[in-house]
Design a protein around this motif. Structure first.
Motif, PDB file in Angstrom:
ATOM      1  N   ARG A  57     102.386  37.347  44.958  1.00  0.00           N
ATOM      2  CA  ARG A  57     102.396  35.880  44.965  1.00  0.00           C
ATOM      3  C   ARG A  57     103.241  35.352  43.808  1.00  0.00           C
ATOM      4  O   ARG A  57     104.075  34.454  43.972  1.00  0.00           O
ATOM      5  N   GLU A  58     103.005  35.913  42.610  1.00  0.00           N
ATOM      6  CA  GLU A  58     103.751  35.483  41.425  1.00  0.00           C
ATOM      7  C   GLU A  58     105.240  35.771  41.581  1.00  0.00           C
ATOM      8  O   GLU A  58     106.086  34.928  41.234  1.00  0.00           O
ATOM      9  N   GLU A  74     104.009  25.955  43.734  1.00  0.00           N
ATOM     10  CA  GLU A  74     102.794  26.244  42.973  1.00  0.00           C
ATOM     11  C   GLU A  74     101.653  26.730  43.860  1.00  0.00           C
ATOM     12  O   GLU A  74     100.835  27.538  43.433  1.00  0.00           O
ATOM     13  N   HIS A  75     101.600  26.214  45.085  1.00  0.00           N
ATOM     14  CA  HIS A  75     100.500  26.583  45.985  1.00  0.00           C
ATOM     15  C   HIS A  75     100.466  28.080  46.278  1.00  0.00           C
ATOM     16  O   HIS A  75      99.416  28.625  46.567  1.00  0.00           O
ATOM     17  N   VAL A  76     101.607  28.744  46.171  1.00  0.00           N
ATOM     18  CA  VAL A  76     101.653  30.192  46.436  1.00  0.00           C
ATOM     19  C   VAL A  76     100.789  30.942  45.430  1.00  0.00           C
ATOM     20  O   VAL A  76     100.077  31.881  45.791  1.00  0.00           O
ATOM     21  N   THR A  77     100.828  30.525  44.189  1.00  0.00           N
ATOM     22  CA  THR A  77     100.026  31.194  43.156  1.00  0.00           C
ATOM     23  C   THR A  77      98.672  30.531  42.937  1.00  0.00           C
ATOM     24  O   THR A  77      97.787  31.142  42.332  1.00  0.00           O
ATOM     25  N   ASN A  78      98.508  29.323  43.409  1.00  0.00           N
ATOM     26  CA  ASN A  78      97.196  28.666  43.279  1.00  0.00           C
ATOM     27  C   ASN A  78      96.195  29.185  44.300  1.00  0.00           C
ATOM     28  O   ASN A  78      94.987  29.116  44.069  1.00  0.00           O
ATOM     29  N   PHE A  83      95.947  35.969  52.548  1.00  0.00           N
ATOM     30  CA  PHE A  83      96.834  35.089  53.299  1.00  0.00           C
ATOM     31  C   PHE A  83      97.272  33.914  52.448  1.00  0.00           C
ATOM     32  O   PHE A  83      96.548  33.448  51.580  1.00  0.00           O
ATOM     33  N   CYS A  84      98.482  33.447  52.719  1.00  0.00           N
ATOM     34  CA  CYS A  84      99.060  32.338  51.980  1.00  0.00           C
ATOM     35  C   CYS A  84      99.574  31.310  52.971  1.00  0.00           C
ATOM     36  O   CYS A  84     100.385  31.645  53.835  1.00  0.00           O
ATOM     37  N   PHE A  85      99.100  30.082  52.844  1.00  0.00           N
ATOM     38  CA  PHE A  85      99.685  29.006  53.631  1.00  0.00           C
ATOM     39  C   PHE A  85     100.934  28.559  52.878  1.00  0.00           C
ATOM     40  O   PHE A  85     100.856  27.991  51.799  1.00  0.00           O
ATOM     41  N   MET A 112      99.965  38.156  52.820  1.00  0.00           N
ATOM     42  CA  MET A 112     100.472  38.647  51.534  1.00  0.00           C
ATOM     43  C   MET A 112     100.257  40.139  51.375  1.00  0.00           C
ATOM     44  O   MET A 112     100.941  40.783  50.588  1.00  0.00           O
ATOM     45  N   ALA A 113      99.316  40.699  52.130  1.00  0.00           N
ATOM     46  CA  ALA A 113      99.102  42.146  52.072  1.00  0.00           C
ATOM     47  C   ALA A 113     100.320  42.898  52.594  1.00  0.00           C
ATOM     48  O   ALA A 113     100.536  44.056  52.243  1.00  0.00           O
ATOM     49  N   GLY A 114     101.129  42.240  53.417  1.00  0.00           N
ATOM     50  CA  GLY A 114     102.327  42.873  53.965  1.00  0.00           C
ATOM     51  C   GLY A 114     103.564  42.682  53.111  1.00  0.00           C
ATOM     52  O   GLY A 114     104.629  43.214  53.417  1.00  0.00           O
ATOM     53  N   VAL A 115     103.451  41.918  52.032  1.00  0.00           N
ATOM     54  CA  VAL A 115     104.584  41.699  51.138  1.00  0.00           C
ATOM     55  C   VAL A 115     104.585  42.807  50.092  1.00  0.00           C
ATOM     56  O   VAL A 115     103.568  43.056  49.441  1.00  0.00           O
ATOM     57  N   THR A 116     105.715  43.472  49.966  1.00  0.00           N
ATOM     58  CA  THR A 116     105.823  44.611  49.043  1.00  0.00           C
ATOM     59  C   THR A 116     107.055  44.463  48.160  1.00  0.00           C
ATOM     60  O   THR A 116     107.916  43.612  48.417  1.00  0.00           O
TER      61      THR A 116
END
Length: 133
Positions: A57-58, A74-78, A83-85, A112-116
């Motif tokens: 996320r960061e 900011e919502h990505v890290t908040n 999952f991330c909206f 987000m679990a699929g982001v590497t």
């Protein structure tokens, strides 16, 4: 016809599969939680997964901001969790899918679990492209 008969039989057969799940999972949890070493290992692995997702996320936010993307990310890290909206519109999601082969739900939810570390650059660059076009 035959289709209606088959559907009727499936409606009878499937509810027990969902309302009485196999006991294997419960037994596994019992084995892990009654052993302090296994519990500590499991807790550590859960923490490791959560930390990795927070790091992704960061990094995603940092990459988008580093590219000079004009949107507020900011919502990505908040947010927390798997999952991330994203705030992406359905039109932007469809463009990510068709032009960049990135798949997320039409409402912009990213797993987000699929982001590497191997795909985050492609994800950030693609989001940047569709949000600044």
């Amino acid at each position: 016809g035959e289709g209606e008969k088959t559907l009727a039989q499936l409606k009878i057969l499937t509810p027990p599969m969902y309302s009485t799940p196999p006991v294997n999972g419960a037994r596994l949890v019992t084995e892990v939680l009654k052993d302090s070493t296994l519990t500590a290992q499991w807790t550590g692995e859960c923490k490791g997964m959560a930390d990795r997702i927070m790091s992704m996320r960061e990094q995603l936010r940092g990459k988008l901001e580093g590219m000079g993307n004009p949107r507020n990310w900011e919502h990505v890290t908040n947010q927390i969790g798997m999952f991330c909206f994203s705030g992406l519109s359905e039109e932007e999601v469809l463009k990510l899918r068709s032009d960049h082969h990135i798949y997320l739900t039409n409402n912009g939810r990213i797993s987000m679990a699929g982001v590497t570390s191997g795909n985050i650059d492609h994800l950030a660059e693609s989001i940047h492209k569709v949000t600044t076009a």
